[in-house]
Design a protein around this motif. Structure first.
Motif, PDB file in Angstrom:
ATOM      1  N   MET A   1       1.354  -0.982  -0.218  1.00  0.00           N
ATOM      2  CA  MET A   1      -0.284   0.083  -0.297  1.00  0.00           C
ATOM      3  C   MET A   1       0.678   1.505   0.239  1.00  0.00           C
ATOM      4  SD  MET A   1      -3.477  -0.378   2.186  1.00  0.00           S
ATOM      5  CE  MET A   1      -2.479  -0.453   3.480  1.00  0.00           C
ATOM      6  N   MET A   2       1.832   0.708   0.899  1.00  0.00           N
ATOM      7  CA  MET A   2       2.993   2.633   0.724  1.00  0.00           C
ATOM      8  C   MET A   2       3.280   2.728  -0.808  1.00  0.00           C
ATOM      9  SD  MET A   2       3.542   4.703   3.100  1.00  0.00           S
ATOM     10  CE  MET A   2       3.171   4.702   4.982  1.00  0.00           C
ATOM     11  N   VAL A   3       3.798   1.879  -0.652  1.00  0.00           N
ATOM     12  CA  VAL A   3       5.317   1.413  -2.119  1.00  0.00           C
ATOM     13  C   VAL A   3       3.999   2.189  -3.331  1.00  0.00           C
ATOM     14  CG1 VAL A   3       6.162   0.440  -4.185  1.00  0.00           C
ATOM     15  CG2 VAL A   3       7.040   0.513  -1.062  1.00  0.00           C
ATOM     16  N   GLY A   4       2.946   1.022  -3.461  1.00  0.00           N
ATOM     17  CA  GLY A   4       2.373   1.713  -4.465  1.00  0.00           C
ATOM     18  C   GLY A   4       1.893   2.849  -4.576  1.00  0.00           C
ATOM     19  N   GLY A   5       0.717   3.641  -3.428  1.00  0.00           N
ATOM     20  CA  GLY A   5       0.216   5.131  -3.498  1.00  0.00           C
ATOM     21  C   GLY A   5       1.636   5.053  -3.585  1.00  0.00           C
ATOM     22  N   LEU A   6       2.872   5.543  -3.176  1.00  0.00           N
ATOM     23  CA  LEU A   6       3.664   6.494  -3.377  1.00  0.00           C
ATOM     24  C   LEU A   6       4.167   6.095  -4.663  1.00  0.00           C
ATOM     25  CD1 LEU A   6       5.798   6.762  -0.577  1.00  0.00           C
ATOM     26  CD2 LEU A   6       4.630   7.938  -0.673  1.00  0.00           C
ATOM     27  N   LEU A   7       4.896   5.718  -5.590  1.00  0.00           N
ATOM     28  CA  LEU A   7       5.249   5.194  -6.531  1.00  0.00           C
ATOM     29  C   LEU A   7       4.030   4.961  -8.063  1.00  0.00           C
ATOM     30  CD1 LEU A   7       7.856   2.653  -6.123  1.00  0.00           C
ATOM     31  CD2 LEU A   7       7.938   4.890  -6.191  1.00  0.00           C
ATOM     32  N   LEU A   8       3.596   4.638  -8.178  1.00  0.00           N
ATOM     33  CA  LEU A   8       2.742   4.640  -8.932  1.00  0.00           C
ATOM     34  C   LEU A   8       1.345   5.417  -9.423  1.00  0.00           C
ATOM     35  CD1 LEU A   8       0.943   0.752  -7.931  1.00  0.00           C
ATOM     36  CD2 LEU A   8       2.922   1.577  -9.609  1.00  0.00           C
ATOM     37  N   PRO A   9       0.733   6.488  -8.659  1.00  0.00           N
ATOM     38  CA  PRO A   9       0.572   7.759  -9.583  1.00  0.00           C
ATOM     39  C   PRO A   9       1.152   8.705  -9.791  1.00  0.00           C
ATOM     40  CG  PRO A   9      -0.265   7.552  -6.742  1.00  0.00           C
ATOM     41  CD  PRO A   9       0.752   6.607  -7.573  1.00  0.00           C
ATOM     42  N   ALA A  10       2.429   8.621 -10.043  1.00  0.00           N
ATOM     43  CA  ALA A  10       3.316   9.500 -10.656  1.00  0.00           C
ATOM     44  C   ALA A  10       3.279   8.798 -12.427  1.00  0.00           C
ATOM     45  CB  ALA A  10       4.709   9.793 -10.181  1.00  0.00           C
TER      46      ALA A  10
ATOM     47  N   LEU B   1      -5.868   6.227  -6.874  1.00  0.00           N
ATOM     48  CA  LEU B   1      -4.915   6.133  -5.935  1.00  0.00           C
ATOM     49  C   LEU B   1      -3.729   7.398  -4.999  1.00  0.00           C
ATOM     50  CD1 LEU B   1      -2.617   3.432  -8.486  1.00  0.00           C
ATOM     51  CD2 LEU B   1      -3.950   3.005  -6.361  1.00  0.00           C
ATOM     52  N   SER B   2      -4.270   8.478  -5.651  1.00  0.00           N
ATOM     53  CA  SER B   2      -3.833   9.624  -5.175  1.00  0.00           C
ATOM     54  C   SER B   2      -5.076   9.900  -3.795  1.00  0.00           C
ATOM     55  CB  SER B   2      -3.914  10.742  -6.143  1.00  0.00           C
ATOM     56  OG  SER B   2      -3.528  10.765  -6.668  1.00  0.00           O
ATOM     57  N   TRP B   3      -5.913   9.247  -3.882  1.00  0.00           N
ATOM     58  CA  TRP B   3      -6.738   9.629  -2.720  1.00  0.00           C
ATOM     59  C   TRP B   3      -7.109   8.876  -1.660  1.00  0.00           C
ATOM     60  CZ3 TRP B   3     -10.898   5.433  -1.796  1.00  0.00           C
ATOM     61  CH2 TRP B   3     -11.212   6.374  -0.968  1.00  0.00           C
ATOM     62  N   PHE B   4      -6.574   6.885  -2.522  1.00  0.00           N
ATOM     63  CA  PHE B   4      -6.497   6.123  -1.614  1.00  0.00           C
ATOM     64  C   PHE B   4      -5.246   6.730  -0.695  1.00  0.00           C
ATOM     65  CE2 PHE B   4      -3.862   2.746  -1.188  1.00  0.00           C
ATOM     66  CZ  PHE B   4      -5.270   1.031  -0.836  1.00  0.00           C
ATOM     67  N   VAL B   5      -4.034   7.123  -0.816  1.00  0.00           N
ATOM     68  CA  VAL B   5      -2.762   6.977  -0.185  1.00  0.00           C
ATOM     69  C   VAL B   5      -2.816   8.325   0.993  1.00  0.00           C
ATOM     70  CG1 VAL B   5      -1.196   8.530  -1.676  1.00  0.00           C
ATOM     71  CG2 VAL B   5      -0.163   7.051  -0.152  1.00  0.00           C
ATOM     72  N   LEU B   6      -3.639   9.920   0.169  1.00  0.00           N
ATOM     73  CA  LEU B   6      -4.092  10.390   1.330  1.00  0.00           C
ATOM     74  C   LEU B   6      -4.584   9.611   2.306  1.00  0.00           C
ATOM     75  CD1 LEU B   6      -4.430  13.450  -0.880  1.00  0.00           C
ATOM     76  CD2 LEU B   6      -2.101  12.921   0.263  1.00  0.00           C
ATOM     77  N   ARG B   7      -5.839   9.072   1.706  1.00  0.00           N
ATOM     78  CA  ARG B   7      -6.602   8.407   3.365  1.00  0.00           C
ATOM     79  C   ARG B   7      -5.995   7.255   3.842  1.00  0.00           C
ATOM     80  NH1 ARG B   7     -10.270   3.709   4.629  1.00  0.00           N
ATOM     81  NH2 ARG B   7     -12.319   4.753   5.056  1.00  0.00           N
TER      82      ARG B   7
END
Lengths: 118, 172
Positions: A20-29, B118-124
């Motif tokens: 979740m952490m790695v995917g959330g940080l890397l995949l949006p870009a 995914l941006s909303w996902f990680v901020l949540r």
């Protein structure tokens, strides 16, 4: 199969939280540049083979790519399994869990081969 | 079609997403939130925490489900990264084929949606983070929740901007 999933639960949770952490940080870009800006011609370098190969074949690039592929697969698999459980899918949990984690395992193994081939 | 394309073919995932969304729509129609909470109590974790729990509000439920469906985007985008990296290893012709397929408007829309989701996902996820932390982190008192959430959110924005600049060739 459910018993085996329960035994593996701590390992899966570790991969899930890291994913979740790695995917959330890397995949949006990645989604923004490689999936939207590149194809629309806003970032032409993102579609250039030489540019992307140079980034990806660097040792650090390989490590980042391996993490960006393998870990989010586990995070996503665990999330989807639990969405299924929330819809009352406890009876089919063994099958759905095996399917989700099977895709994550296959994808992780393929990711190791993919970055090694660069 | 090579095995990686088959594995990474997100059309399968589109179909899966459609089925799950349809299932949610059909099963959710005409049912109260209480019945959802009862169904939720089928999972081991939910059973343990459901004692005395009240059904969540509609907004919380939507947010919870949307967070869960973030897993679909995590898996799909990861498989697309794998497909691209595999094509890189196969040479320029394979890479060009993948790039040509990504110009399909459905892929572009999917990626735009994935970026937002995914941006909303990680901020949540970061908003949930303080609740998982102990009172003390090592010898230090834990920072206020706003500092933790603000720091993680700023890190997300920084990493996203830096990666976007590197991938687009604007940096490095």
């Amino acid at each position: 199969m459910r018993r085996m999933l329960l035994v593996l639960e701590p390992v899966i949770w570790l991969l899930f939280s890291a994913g979740m952490m790695v995917g959330g940080l890397l995949l949006p870009a990645w989604a923004l540049v490689m999936g939207v800006a590149g194809p629309l011609g806003i970032a032409p370098a993102a579609t250039s083979y030489d540019h992307v190969y140079a980034l990806a074949s660097h040792p650090l690039g390989r490590l980042v790519l391996l993490a960006a592929i393998a870990l989010p697969l586990w995070g996503g698999a665990h999330h989807l399994r639990h969405v299924w459980l929330d819809f009352g899918g406890l009876r089919s949990d063994g099958l759905v869990g095996t399917l989700c984690y099977g895709v994550a395992l296959l994808g992780s193994l393929a990711a190791i081969v993919a970055v090694a081939r660069l | 079609m090579n095995p990686i394309d088959l594995l990474a073919n997100t059309w399968i995932w589109y179909a899966l997403f459609g089925v799950v969304a349809a299932l949610f729509f059909l099963r959710g129609r005409g049912r109260s939130l209480t019945s959802f909470a009862e169904r939720s109590s089928g999972s081991p974790g939910a059973r343990a925490s459901a004692v005395g729990a009240v059904p969540p509000g509609r907004e919380k439920l939507r947010s919870y489900l949307a967070f869960g469906f973030g897993g679909f985007f995590l898996m799909s985008v990861s498989l697309l990264v794998l497909r691209a990296v595999w094509a890189l290893g196969n040479g320029e012709a394979a890479w060009s084929r993948v790039q040509a397929s990504l110009q399909n408007p459905i892929y572009v829309i999917f990626h735009a949606l994935a970026f937002v989701w995914l941006s909303w996902f990680v901020l949540r996820l970061f908003r949930l983070f303080p609740a998982t932390q102990p009172r003390r982190i090592g010898p230090l008192r834990r920072p206020p929740d706003a500092v933790l959430v603000g720091g993680l959110s700023a890190a997300f924005v920084g990493v996203t901007l830096a990666l976007a600049a590197i991938l687009s060739g604007a940096l490095g």
